[in-house]
Design a protein around this motif. Structure first.
Motif, PDB file in Angstrom:
ATOM      1  N   LYS A  21       7.063   3.645  32.818  1.00  0.00           N
ATOM      2  CA  LYS A  21       8.475   3.487  33.182  1.00  0.00           C
ATOM      3  C   LYS A  21       8.739   4.112  34.554  1.00  0.00           C
ATOM      4  O   LYS A  21       9.460   3.535  35.380  1.00  0.00           O
ATOM      5  CB  LYS A  21       9.378   4.101  32.117  1.00  0.00           C
ATOM      6  N   LYS A  22       8.148   5.258  34.811  1.00  0.00           N
ATOM      7  CA  LYS A  22       8.301   5.899  36.128  1.00  0.00           C
ATOM      8  C   LYS A  22       7.730   5.012  37.229  1.00  0.00           C
ATOM      9  O   LYS A  22       8.310   4.894  38.307  1.00  0.00           O
ATOM     10  CB  LYS A  22       7.613   7.272  36.137  1.00  0.00           C
ATOM     11  N   ARG A  23       6.601   4.386  36.952  1.00  0.00           N
ATOM     12  CA  ARG A  23       5.998   3.492  37.940  1.00  0.00           C
ATOM     13  C   ARG A  23       6.896   2.285  38.191  1.00  0.00           C
ATOM     14  O   ARG A  23       7.045   1.832  39.332  1.00  0.00           O
ATOM     15  CB  ARG A  23       4.604   3.062  37.472  1.00  0.00           C
ATOM     16  N   VAL A  32       2.420  -7.086  36.428  1.00  0.00           N
ATOM     17  CA  VAL A  32       1.106  -6.514  36.755  1.00  0.00           C
ATOM     18  C   VAL A  32       0.789  -5.358  35.807  1.00  0.00           C
ATOM     19  O   VAL A  32      -0.313  -5.274  35.260  1.00  0.00           O
ATOM     20  CB  VAL A  32       1.060  -6.053  38.229  1.00  0.00           C
ATOM     21  N   LEU A  33       1.768  -4.477  35.595  1.00  0.00           N
ATOM     22  CA  LEU A  33       1.549  -3.340  34.684  1.00  0.00           C
ATOM     23  C   LEU A  33       1.345  -3.824  33.252  1.00  0.00           C
ATOM     24  O   LEU A  33       0.516  -3.272  32.524  1.00  0.00           O
ATOM     25  CB  LEU A  33       2.723  -2.358  34.761  1.00  0.00           C
ATOM     26  N   ALA A  34       2.074  -4.843  32.847  1.00  0.00           N
ATOM     27  CA  ALA A  34       1.908  -5.384  31.489  1.00  0.00           C
ATOM     28  C   ALA A  34       0.504  -5.939  31.306  1.00  0.00           C
ATOM     29  O   ALA A  34      -0.150  -5.661  30.291  1.00  0.00           O
ATOM     30  CB  ALA A  34       2.955  -6.467  31.220  1.00  0.00           C
ATOM     31  N   ARG A  35       0.026  -6.718  32.273  1.00  0.00           N
ATOM     32  CA  ARG A  35      -1.320  -7.295  32.168  1.00  0.00           C
ATOM     33  C   ARG A  35      -2.392  -6.210  32.067  1.00  0.00           C
ATOM     34  O   ARG A  35      -3.367  -6.354  31.346  1.00  0.00           O
ATOM     35  CB  ARG A  35      -1.620  -8.188  33.372  1.00  0.00           C
ATOM     36  N   GLY A  75      13.576   1.879  27.109  1.00  0.00           N
ATOM     37  CA  GLY A  75      12.476   2.477  26.391  1.00  0.00           C
ATOM     38  C   GLY A  75      12.065   3.800  27.003  1.00  0.00           C
ATOM     39  O   GLY A  75      12.687   4.249  27.963  1.00  0.00           O
ATOM     40  N   PRO A  76      11.057   4.404  26.415  1.00  0.00           N
ATOM     41  CA  PRO A  76      10.221   3.895  25.347  1.00  0.00           C
ATOM     42  C   PRO A  76      10.991   3.730  24.027  1.00  0.00           C
ATOM     43  O   PRO A  76      11.805   4.568  23.668  1.00  0.00           O
ATOM     44  CB  PRO A  76       9.133   4.947  25.179  1.00  0.00           C
ATOM     45  N   VAL A  77      10.685   2.624  23.360  1.00  0.00           N
ATOM     46  CA  VAL A  77      11.245   2.320  22.044  1.00  0.00           C
ATOM     47  C   VAL A  77      10.081   2.318  21.067  1.00  0.00           C
ATOM     48  O   VAL A  77       9.116   1.578  21.252  1.00  0.00           O
ATOM     49  CB  VAL A  77      11.936   0.934  22.040  1.00  0.00           C
ATOM     50  N   HIS A  84       7.292   0.683  23.232  1.00  0.00           N
ATOM     51  CA  HIS A  84       7.614  -0.488  24.043  1.00  0.00           C
ATOM     52  C   HIS A  84       8.522  -0.130  25.214  1.00  0.00           C
ATOM     53  O   HIS A  84       9.409   0.713  25.080  1.00  0.00           O
ATOM     54  CB  HIS A  84       8.398  -1.524  23.214  1.00  0.00           C
ATOM     55  N   LEU A  85       8.308  -0.819  26.322  1.00  0.00           N
ATOM     56  CA  LEU A  85       9.272  -0.886  27.415  1.00  0.00           C
ATOM     57  C   LEU A  85       9.742  -2.332  27.391  1.00  0.00           C
ATOM     58  O   LEU A  85       8.921  -3.254  27.397  1.00  0.00           O
ATOM     59  CB  LEU A  85       8.618  -0.552  28.753  1.00  0.00           C
ATOM     60  N   VAL A  86      11.048  -2.530  27.330  1.00  0.00           N
ATOM     61  CA  VAL A  86      11.604  -3.875  27.133  1.00  0.00           C
ATOM     62  C   VAL A  86      12.584  -4.195  28.254  1.00  0.00           C
ATOM     63  O   VAL A  86      13.428  -3.364  28.596  1.00  0.00           O
ATOM     64  CB  VAL A  86      12.337  -3.975  25.777  1.00  0.00           C
TER      65      VAL A  86
END
Length: 92
Positions: A21-23, A32-35, A75-77, A84-86
């Motif tokens: 989340k900070k990033r 990109v972060l999700a992948r 999130g985080p959730v 999760h980050l949503v």
């Protein structure tokens, strides 16, 4: 019936979610972060969950998607799958 377009990043620990989340807040690309970091099959699509309707996701994620502000990373959730980050793009 209501529907929304959302994406998420799923990780195992709250600390990892906080770091990501900070990033994101510093401007790194969500997809990109999700992948790279998400443990969900949606990671291949940059975290894209596609069009979602109420009741399709676990309850805590459903509540974020259908009740929280759009275009914000929430999130985080915590769910039974991890943290999760949503982000919701639109809802109608």
């Amino acid at each position: 019936m209501a529907k929304a377009l959302a994406r998420h990043i799923l990780v195992k620990t709250e600390a990892e979610a906080e770091q990501l989340k900070k990033r994101l807040e510093k401007g790194e690309d969500f997809a990109v972060l999700a992948r790279k970091h998400s443990i969900c099959p949606s990671a291949k699509r940059g975290g894209d969950l596609g069009e979602v309707r109420p009741g399709q996701m676990v309850r805590v994620i459903d509540q974020v998607i259908f009740k929280k502000p759009v275009r914000v990373v929430h999130g985080p959730v915590k769910s039974q799958f991890g943290y999760h980050l949503v982000q919701v793009f639109f809802r109608d």
